[in-house]
Write an enzyme that holds these catalytic residues in place. Structure first.
Site, PDB file in Angstrom:
ATOM      1  N   LEU A  83       0.881  -1.343   0.118  1.00 45.61           N
ATOM      2  CA  LEU A  83       0.142   0.069  -0.030  1.00 45.61           C
ATOM      3  C   LEU A  83       0.896   1.399   0.075  1.00 45.61           C
ATOM      4  CD1 LEU A  83      -1.495  -2.190   2.054  1.00 45.61           C
ATOM      5  CD2 LEU A  83      -3.356  -0.358   1.987  1.00 45.61           C
ATOM      6  N   THR A 131      -6.178   1.939  -7.038  1.00 44.52           N
ATOM      7  CA  THR A 131      -7.268   2.842  -7.097  1.00 44.52           C
ATOM      8  C   THR A 131      -7.953   2.636  -8.241  1.00 44.52           C
ATOM      9  OG1 THR A 131      -7.687   5.288  -7.159  1.00 44.52           O
ATOM     10  CG2 THR A 131      -5.429   4.631  -7.986  1.00 44.52           C
ATOM     11  N   ASP A 132      -9.161   3.299  -8.318  1.00 47.65           N
ATOM     12  CA  ASP A 132     -10.171   3.148  -9.251  1.00 47.65           C
ATOM     13  C   ASP A 132      -9.662   4.422 -10.270  1.00 47.65           C
ATOM     14  OD1 ASP A 132     -10.828   5.403  -7.944  1.00 47.65           O
ATOM     15  OD2 ASP A 132     -13.078   4.950  -8.010  1.00 47.65           O
ATOM     16  N   TYR A 156      -0.761  11.387 -10.294  1.00 46.60           N
ATOM     17  CA  TYR A 156      -1.033  10.304  -8.992  1.00 46.60           C
ATOM     18  C   TYR A 156      -1.522   9.004  -9.835  1.00 46.60           C
ATOM     19  CZ  TYR A 156      -3.612   7.613  -5.913  1.00 46.60           C
ATOM     20  OH  TYR A 156      -4.315   6.385  -5.184  1.00 46.60           O
ATOM     21  N   LYS A 160       0.097   5.171 -10.380  1.00 51.15           N
ATOM     22  CA  LYS A 160      -0.800   4.100 -10.085  1.00 51.15           C
ATOM     23  C   LYS A 160      -0.820   3.187 -11.096  1.00 51.15           C
ATOM     24  CE  LYS A 160      -1.752   3.111  -6.225  1.00 51.15           C
ATOM     25  NZ  LYS A 160      -1.108   2.427  -4.942  1.00 51.15           N
ATOM     26  N   TYR A 213     -13.704  22.985  -4.750  1.00 49.70           N
ATOM     27  CA  TYR A 213     -12.901  23.180  -6.469  1.00 49.70           C
ATOM     28  C   TYR A 213     -14.000  23.140  -7.163  1.00 49.70           C
ATOM     29  CZ  TYR A 213      -8.870  21.125  -4.190  1.00 49.70           C
ATOM     30  OH  TYR A 213      -7.538  20.802  -3.146  1.00 49.70           O
ATOM     31  N   ARG A 220     -17.703  11.313  -6.616  1.00 46.62           N
ATOM     32  CA  ARG A 220     -16.813  10.147  -5.929  1.00 46.62           C
ATOM     33  C   ARG A 220     -17.884   9.167  -5.663  1.00 46.62           C
ATOM     34  NH1 ARG A 220     -14.096  12.776  -9.115  1.00 46.62           N
ATOM     35  NH2 ARG A 220     -12.194  13.669  -8.905  1.00 46.62           N
ATOM     36  N   ARG A 287      -9.304  22.311  -9.467  1.00 46.65           N
ATOM     37  CA  ARG A 287      -8.144  21.478  -9.652  1.00 46.65           C
ATOM     38  C   ARG A 287      -7.873  21.212 -11.240  1.00 46.65           C
ATOM     39  NH1 ARG A 287      -8.659  15.523  -7.048  1.00 46.65           N
ATOM     40  NH2 ARG A 287      -7.804  16.440  -5.063  1.00 46.65           N
TER      41      ARG A 287
END
Ligand code: NAD
Ligand code: TYD
Length: 350
Positions: A83, A131-132, A156, A160, A213, A220, A287
């Site tokens: 992780l 992560t999705d 990010y 991943k 933002y 989500r 963002r």
């Protein structure tokens, strides 16, 4: 000991939840937690199991290749649950390189150590927790399945996605036994207050602005962190070699609706007049490259392994807010030092 498992990133938000669950659920396993204790890693997250006989903490950096190789030589790990990562999208926008180093190079260091020290791989398993966000951004409809093509759009998620590909490449090329899970947004206790929910709880408590933002119309899919840890334990033991499992709560919320729910919950818990916390909402510059919507189809995990999420959002949000209010010392400790400097720099120009 029946198994020795290396958990990396076990002092972070999800990792600490997983370490506690594994130490308690598997007294016959030895759980070794490797963590570099970056700004996001905190040993206070683990006090309830720190003296457990089947638990050991080791401070170390997955970017330190000789150290990782030595670690695998000294300990005969049966499995790795990986992780450790840089995990915050906003930080990846300001400093992509640290994400490349930890999330990609650090993962390869672990894969190489497993490959070189695990003999014929019999009885071994390398589990990559992902992560999705690797799937990119959805429009108004549809869900991410395990077959959805990768389309990462932030540094990010690109880091991943890259590490997911490398883990699969080690499976196909060298036969390393692996499993990967891709999970939606987690929430709950011990999350560093830079992510949406703990940041907003912290700010409401301190009567600071809540920086939403853009227009806040981003979606989500939220999952209670213990449900994620439970899924990881299950997939580690029962997941098919080489397979991927999506994990999600079937729990989509538009940011602004979730923020309203959190504001109203906090008003109630703090004994404030209804609507007070909503007044702190401040719409700020968006963002860059903000992904519009994430939503997970977790039916493979349900159908094959019987996993279902346990908690409804209203209950989870209340439990989360209560936890941060009752643990103000934890919040105080992690929000001094590095985090304050980051916070000031990050929002100075918004
Ligand atoms: P976190 O930022 O809270 O914790 C990360 C941990 O990794 C910290 O304890 C940190 O000290 C450690 N770490 C960072 N760099 C390291 C290094 N070079 N060597 C050793 N340790 C290092 O992250 P999190 O939210 O708990 O996420 C854990 C994992 O789950 C990550 O891989 C993340 O991509 C993935 N994930 C997170 C979410 C989410 O909603 N938070 C959702 C899906 C998947
Ligand atoms: P975050 O918790 O950073 O998770 P992720 O970017 O991995 O989904 O953000 C969740 C959502 O909340 C995302 O759409 C960005 C938004 N957000 C804000 O509007 N304001 C904030 O201060 C933060 C941290 C996030």
């Amino acid at each position: 000991m029946k198994q020795t498992i290396l958990i990396t990133g076990g002092a972070g938000f999800i990792g600490s939840c997983l370490v506690k669950l594994m130490v308690k659920n598997h007294p016959d396993y030895k759980i070794i937690n490797l963590d570099a204790l970056t700004y996001a890693g905190n040993l206070e997250n683990l006090t309830e199991i720190e003296n457990a006989p089947n638990y050991q903490f080791i401070k170390g950096d997955i970017n330190d290749r000789p150290f990782i190789d030595e670690l695998f030589k000294v300990h005969q790990f049966d499995g790795v649950i990986h992780l450790a990562a840089e995990s915050h999208v906003d930080r990846s926008i300001t400093n992509p390189l640290s994400f490349i180093m930890t999330n990609i190079v650090g993962t390869v260091n672990l894969l190489n150590a497993a490959r070189h020290n695990w003999g014929d791989f019999e009885g071994k398993r390398f589990y990559h927790v992902s992560t999705d966000e690797v799937y990119g951004s959805l429009g108004a409809t549809g869900l991410f399945t395990e077959e959805t093509s990768y389309d990462p759009r932030s540094p990010y998620s690109a880091s991943k996605a890259s590490s997911d590909h490398l883990v699969r490449a080690y499976h196909h090329t060298y036969g390393l036994p692996i499993v990967i899970s891709n999970c939606s947004n987690n929430y709950g206790p011990y999350q560093f207050p830079e992510k949406l929910l703990p940041l907003f709880i912290f700010n409401i408590k301190n009567e600071k602005p809540l920086p939403v933002y853009g227009d806040g119309k981003y979606t989500r899919d939220w999952l209670w962190v213990d449900d994620h840890a439970r899924a990881i334990d299950l997939i580690y033991h029962k997941g098919k070699d080489g397979d991927t499992y999506n994990i999600g709560g079937h729990n989509e919320w538009m940011n602004i609706d979730l923020i309203h729910l959190m504001c109203d919950t906090m008003d109630d818990l703090l004994g404030k007049e209804k609507g007070s916390s909503r007044k702190l909402i401040t719409f700020v510059k968006d963002r860059p490259g903000h992904d519009k919507r994430y939503a997970i189809d977790a039916s493979k995990l349900k159908d094959e392994l019987g996993w279902v999420p346990s908690l409804q959002m209203e209950e989870g949000i209340r439990k989360t807010a209560e936890w941060y209010l009752e643990n103000s010392e934890w919040l105080e400790n992690v929000t001094t030092g590095n985090y304050q400097k980051y916070y000031e720099k990050q929002y100075a120009d918004r």
